[in-house]
Structures are given as structure tokens and as C-alpha cells.
Design a protein around this motif. Structure first.
Motif, PDB file in Angstrom:
ATOM      1  N   THR A  78       1.264  -1.110  -0.517  1.00 30.18           N
ATOM      2  CA  THR A  78      -0.121  -0.474  -0.237  1.00 30.18           C
ATOM      3  C   THR A  78       1.005   1.273   0.526  1.00 30.18           C
ATOM      4  OG1 THR A  78      -1.550   0.768   0.607  1.00 30.18           O
ATOM      5  CG2 THR A  78      -0.312   0.060   2.632  1.00 30.18           C
ATOM      6  N   PHE A  79      -0.429   2.365   0.055  1.00 31.73           N
ATOM      7  CA  PHE A  79       0.918   3.631  -0.578  1.00 31.73           C
ATOM      8  C   PHE A  79       0.477   4.402   0.521  1.00 31.73           C
ATOM      9  CE2 PHE A  79       0.804   1.265  -3.643  1.00 31.73           C
ATOM     10  CZ  PHE A  79       1.500   0.109  -4.334  1.00 31.73           C
ATOM     11  N   SER A  80       1.091   5.851   0.389  1.00 32.97           N
ATOM     12  CA  SER A  80       0.045   7.181   1.295  1.00 32.97           C
ATOM     13  C   SER A  80      -0.772   7.787   0.305  1.00 32.97           C
ATOM     14  CB  SER A  80       2.125   8.221   1.002  1.00 32.97           C
ATOM     15  OG  SER A  80       2.732   7.622   1.613  1.00 32.97           O
ATOM     16  N   SER A  81      -1.744   7.377   0.741  1.00 31.56           N
ATOM     17  CA  SER A  81      -3.041   7.767   0.361  1.00 31.56           C
ATOM     18  C   SER A  81      -3.042   9.778   0.350  1.00 31.56           C
ATOM     19  CB  SER A  81      -4.043   7.480   0.274  1.00 31.56           C
ATOM     20  OG  SER A  81      -4.624   7.427   1.613  1.00 31.56           O
ATOM     21  N   PHE A  82      -2.598  10.553   1.024  1.00 30.87           N
ATOM     22  CA  PHE A  82      -2.287  11.702   1.459  1.00 30.87           C
ATOM     23  C   PHE A  82      -4.976  11.828   1.113  1.00 30.87           C
ATOM     24  CE2 PHE A  82       1.466  10.766  -1.265  1.00 30.87           C
ATOM     25  CZ  PHE A  82       2.193  11.584  -0.464  1.00 30.87           C
ATOM     26  N   TYR A  83      -5.226  13.163   0.374  1.00 31.47           N
ATOM     27  CA  TYR A  83      -6.240  13.729   0.894  1.00 31.47           C
ATOM     28  C   TYR A  83      -7.196  12.657   0.525  1.00 31.47           C
ATOM     29  CZ  TYR A  83      -3.978  17.954   1.984  1.00 31.47           C
ATOM     30  OH  TYR A  83      -2.451  18.700   2.612  1.00 31.47           O
TER      31      TYR A  83
END
Length: 540
Positions: A80-85
């Protein structure tokens, strides 16, 4: 593997295996041209890392998938990854060969504000995601969610109250206790269940320093990821800043017999770094080690594509070589050429179909609201004829558009939008509320948005409640078409736009330029028949 909300994703995963429709391609660069790379062709012509001949060409997950955290779980891999906003967020992807990846589903449904680099781990049969977030805009903390199955359901977030910290990295020490390492590089002990802290945040390691004359963004030690192997703890860290100069970001390592230290610097530092603007991948960094299906080793990390910072930081894979002295090197060079696939893996579905008739819920996997309010989910509702979005704000500048991540250098998207009440709707390329372009319409006029402002002089009067809109993005050059008869006949808009500057180094935020659909004003918009196809760039 039991996947919660299985029906939501069945159509996506089935679509990931459908035949290719069009090509993916080359590049328009701000530096002397390189040999045009040729990726495999996936669903809808989207570029695919697996070349079908035992080799692959990066990226393994195209488009905005930064800060990868990877978990080997038997013969399965999850990332998984950064999803920010974006909400729903933290989409988990699955692979059995480290090259072909397909989405499982989102793990986070409760908005926490902006979310940066997380850590996905499994401990004693339970899955955890440690999440740095700033839900109030007043300061960072680290939260945790957990699940007994990777497909969920996932718990609500629990605030660990590790204030002022980001980029958690989980490890079990030689004492059997659980720890989180954070940016800095600092560490804190956790309770045995991993759901609270059991100590204080303290300095853990003084990272290796690069030569002072190297051109980097800033020192910024972050993204600590830990691995225990052959009696050593290996600490893999990013330094040099994650954007800015193309030569800034990098991966370094240290090792110790104990999580308490002392740590010794790897003699091969930096293990990954972009050394010049002619390379195909810029600002490479934020790495994690993972064992391959046949016992060989690999590193996943991220980078910006040369000339395409608009796509965000994409996920890259490179082979790792362990040396006789117990250290390791990262091979693969600048990743401009195909590499042999990991041995022993079994290829599975790759990517996901983006064309959407809005008969299946794809929230979180494909579509996500940008920076949503607490009640944002209530705006959306599936109907027999499409997806209804209640209007919010007065224009794209103050709405929360529905966005979709793309990973191709050239593509074309279309959608039919029907207005209800006095709503306004439209199709965008959206970075954030300060940076977007696109077409919108009300019942009485067609609107043009150029660089986050409406071109008032270009407003075109009409009498229409249903329009089909098309955006083509070809090497960062955008062309618009619109249709009043559901796409049977088209009119080309008189203005083209260039969007290569829509990225972090201009607008901040570490985001990417996504396809967006907005609804504003009093009323609803009904979305129907969204189509996507990758194109061969005209400048290839």
C-alpha cells in the motif's frame, strides 16, 4: 483470502485480465531524448510492467503510488501507499510475483486529513497499518488500524499519540517487544498488542551524511523500514528530501545486532540515488527490502518519471545482492532497461480497468473524494442509471471532486454528466484546489477552467442539462471535446492547455494530476459511462 465487500471489487479484478485495447509509450522530456521505452500492454492499453518474456520494465505500479510499504505473507505479497487527501484511502494491492499487482480494496474509510508514508505489517496472525496523519491541521500523530484478514474489515483508527512524528516503521526487537521507528530517526516501544505506546520517543540513530556539495533538497531522514536477517537488524532509511532537485532523494542503510543500537553505516551508501537529469527516474528513494518468491531479494521504492512529475511518484522494483560481509547492494542501475523478473513467482492480474458504467461500487479502489469533509460520503449514491453526486461549493475551487489516479503518459477519458436542479458539473484534470484545468457546465453555459480559474471570456451560452465531455492528455498537452448528443457528434474546444508544471515542485502537497469529476451548486449531478483508454503519445 477473504475480501470484505467482495462484490465491490469483483468487476475490477475481472477487468484487470481483459485484453489490451491500445498502446502505451514514449516521452516528451525537458532533457535530451532517451531511447523510447516500450512497456507491456494491459487492460485498456494501460502500460504494464510485465513484458511477457520473463522480464519487466518499471514502474511495477504506475501513477501516483508513493512511499510503498510491502508485506510478504507466505506466497502472497501486499503493498500500500500514501493516500494523502483521498478517501476512502490506503488501497491494498496484491501480487504473487512482485511485478503484476491488482487492488484488493481500501483499508481506511474514516477521514484523518492528509496521510503520509504508512507501514503495513503482520504480527502473530493479525495485520496492522501504522498511519501518520494530521486530522486537525494542527500537528501530526501516528494512528493504527488492524484487521484479522487482509481484506478487512479494518478497525477504526486508534491514535497512538506519538506527536510530531511521521513515517512509522515497525519491528520486533531481540527482546520480543514491538517498536516503531519514525522520522528523525527515533524509536518508541509499543504494547504487545501494538495498539498503544509503552515508553517514550527517543533518538535511535544518527543517519549517514552525504557529501556537503551534493545537490539535494534537504537532509530529511525519513521512511525508516526495518528487517531482521541472520542475526542483524537492517535499518533502511531515506534522506535528501523527496522532491526538489532530481538528484536529491536517496536510500541508505545501517545495521545493528540490537534495535537499541549501536548502528553502523552501510559502506555502500547511498544504495539508490538519481545522479543526473538524463536518467529515466528522478528523486529515487524511500526503499523497503523484500524477499522474492525463490528466496532472492528485492527493493521497492519510488521515483518521479523524467518529464512526467505530473504522474506523481511511482513504484519501482530493483534486485538486491547480499555481499559476503553481510551487507547488500541494490542493482538495476538507472532502471532504463528491462530486468529479469523475480524467479519462482506466478503472474496474476495486473492493474485495473478504469472504464466505469457505475453499476458497481468502486469507491476507494478507483474513485476517491479529494480532501473530503466528514459527511462527504453522503454526497454519493448509486442509482440504476449511474452515480449521483450532490453538489458542494460553487466551482471546482471549493468542491471536493471525485478523483481517479492514472498512470499513462497519454490517455483519453470521457464521461456523460446529467444536471439535476441548478447544479453545475464537469470533467477536470485536478492536482489540488489551486491547480486544475477542465470543462464544466450549468444548464445555461459551458465553462472553461484554465490553471484554476474560469476563462470568463470563453463562456459559451447554451441550453443543456446533459453533456458528454472528453479530455485528452498527450505528453502533458490537453485537448477538450464536448458533445450534446451522447457522443454521436463532437465539437473540439478552441483552447488547448499545457500542464507539465502541475506537480509538487510548483504547487506542493506531494500529489499528482488526476482525472476529476465535480458537482457544485444546488442540485445533483448524475455520472454515466466513464471511459478510459491509453494512447500512444504523438511525440514518441
Amino acid at each position: 483470502m477473504k475480501i470484505a465487500r467482495r462484490n465491490l471489487f469483483a468487476g475490477l479484478l475481472a477487468g484487470a485480465a481483459t485484453p489490451a485495447l491500445a498502446g502505451a509509450a514514449a516521452v516528451h522530456r525537458a532533457v535530451p531524448a532517451l531511447s523510447p521505452p516500450r512497456w507491456g500492454k494491459g487492460v485498456e492499453g494501460q502500460r504494464k510492467a510485465d513484458l511477457g518474456d520473463g522480464t519487466f520494465l518499471n514502474p511495477i505500479v504506475a501513477g501516483d503510488h508513493p512511499d510503498p510499504t510491502i508485506l510478504k505473507d507466505g506466497g502472497d505479497y501486499y503493498i500500500t501507499f500514501s493516500s494523502f487527501y483521498s478517501y476512502p484511502g490506503l488501497v491494498i494491492w496484491h501480487s504473487t510475483d512482485l511485478v503484476n499487482w491488482a487492488p484488493v480494496g481500501p483499508a481506511l474509510f474514516k477521514p484523518l486529513g492528509v496521510i503520509w508514508a504508512v507501514d503495513l505489517v503482520k504480527h502473530e496472525g493479525r495485520y496492522f497499518i501504522y498511519i501518520p496523519a494530521d486530522p486537525t491541521g494542527k500537528g501530526w500523530s501516528i494512528f493504527v488500524i488492524w484487521a484479522d484478514d487482509i481484506g478487512g474489515p479494518w478497525s477504526d483508527p486508534i491514535d497512538l499519540k506519538i506527536e510530531g512524528s511521521i513515517d512509522p516503521g515497525h519491528v520486533v526487537g531481540e527482546d520480543g517487544k514491538r517498536y516503531l521507528f519514525t522520522n528523525g530517526v527515533r524509536k518508541i516501544r509499543l504494547t504487545d498488542d501494538g495498539l498503544a505506546t509503552d515508553g517514550v520517543l527517543e533518538k535511535a540513530y544518527e543517519p549517514w551524511r552525504y557529501p556537503d556539495d551534493w545537490v539535494v533538497e534537504n537532509f530529511a531522514p525519513e521512511g525508516p523500514k526495518l528487517l531482521r536477517r541472520n542475526g542483524w537488524f537492517y535499518l533502511v532509511t531515506a534522506v535528501g528530501g523527496t522532491a526538489g532537485p532530481v538528484t536529491g532523494h536517496m536510500v541508505i542503510a545501517a545495521r545493528s545486532r540490537s534495535v537499541q543500537g549501536p548502528w553502523e553505516h552501510c559502506p555502500h551508501n547511498p544504495l539508490v540515488r538519481t545522479v543526473g537529469a538524463a536518467e529515466p527516474w528522478w528523486s529515487r528513494g524511500h526503499g523497503s527490502l523484500v524477499e522474492g518468491p525463490a528466496g532472492d531479494w528485492w527493493m521497492v521504492y519510488h521515483g518521479y518519471e523524467n518529464g512526467f512529475r505530473t504522474l506523481g511518484r511511482q513504484t519501482l522494483l530493483a534486485p538486491v545482492e547480499w555481499t559476503a560481509d553481510g551487507w547488500f547492494r541494490v542493482l538495476g542501475g538507472d532502471l532504463s532497461k528491462p530486468l529479469p523478473k523475480p524467479k519462482g513467482g506466478r503472474a496474476g492480474p495486473s492493474g485495473l480497468a478504469l472504464s466505469d458504467d457505475f453499476t458497481v461500487d468502486r469507491m476507494g479502489v478507483q474513485w476517491a473524494f479529494h480532501d473530503p469533509a466528514a459527511d462527504e460520503a453522503s454526497r454519493a449514491g448509486y442509482e440504476p442509471k449511474g452515480l449521483r453526486i450532490k453538489g458542494r461549493g460553487a466551482s471546482p475551487a471549493d468542491s471536493a471532486p471525485l478523483t481517479c489516479t492514472v498512470g499513462d503518459r497519454a490517455y483519453e477519458v470521457e464521461i456523460t454528466i446529467e444536471l439535476r436542479g441548478e447544479a453545475e458539473g464537469g470533467l477536470l484534470l485536478f492536482y489540488n484546489h489551486k491547480a486544475f484545468v477542465g470543462l464544466g457546465f450549468t444548464p445555461s453555459s459551458l465553462k472553461t477552467f484554465e490553471y484554476s480559474e474560469e476563462l470568463a471570456w470563453a463562456r459559451k451560452p447554451h441550453d443543456a442539462r446533459v453533456m458528454r465531455l472528453r479530455i485528452g492528455n498527450d505528453d502533458n498537452v490537453v485537448t477538450y471535446h464536448y458533445s450534446y448528443d451522447e457522443g454521436r457528434t463532437w465539437q473540439r474546444h478552441g483552447t488547448r492547455m499545457e500542464v507539465s508544471g502541475f506537480h509538487h515542485n510548483v504547487f506542493g502537497g506531494f500529489l499528482s494530476l488526476k482525472v476529476g469529476v465535480y458537482g457544485a451548486g444546488p442540485g445533483d449531478v448524475l455520472l454515466r459511462d466513464f471511459t478510459y483508454r491509453a494512447l500512444t503519445p504523438s511525440l514518441s
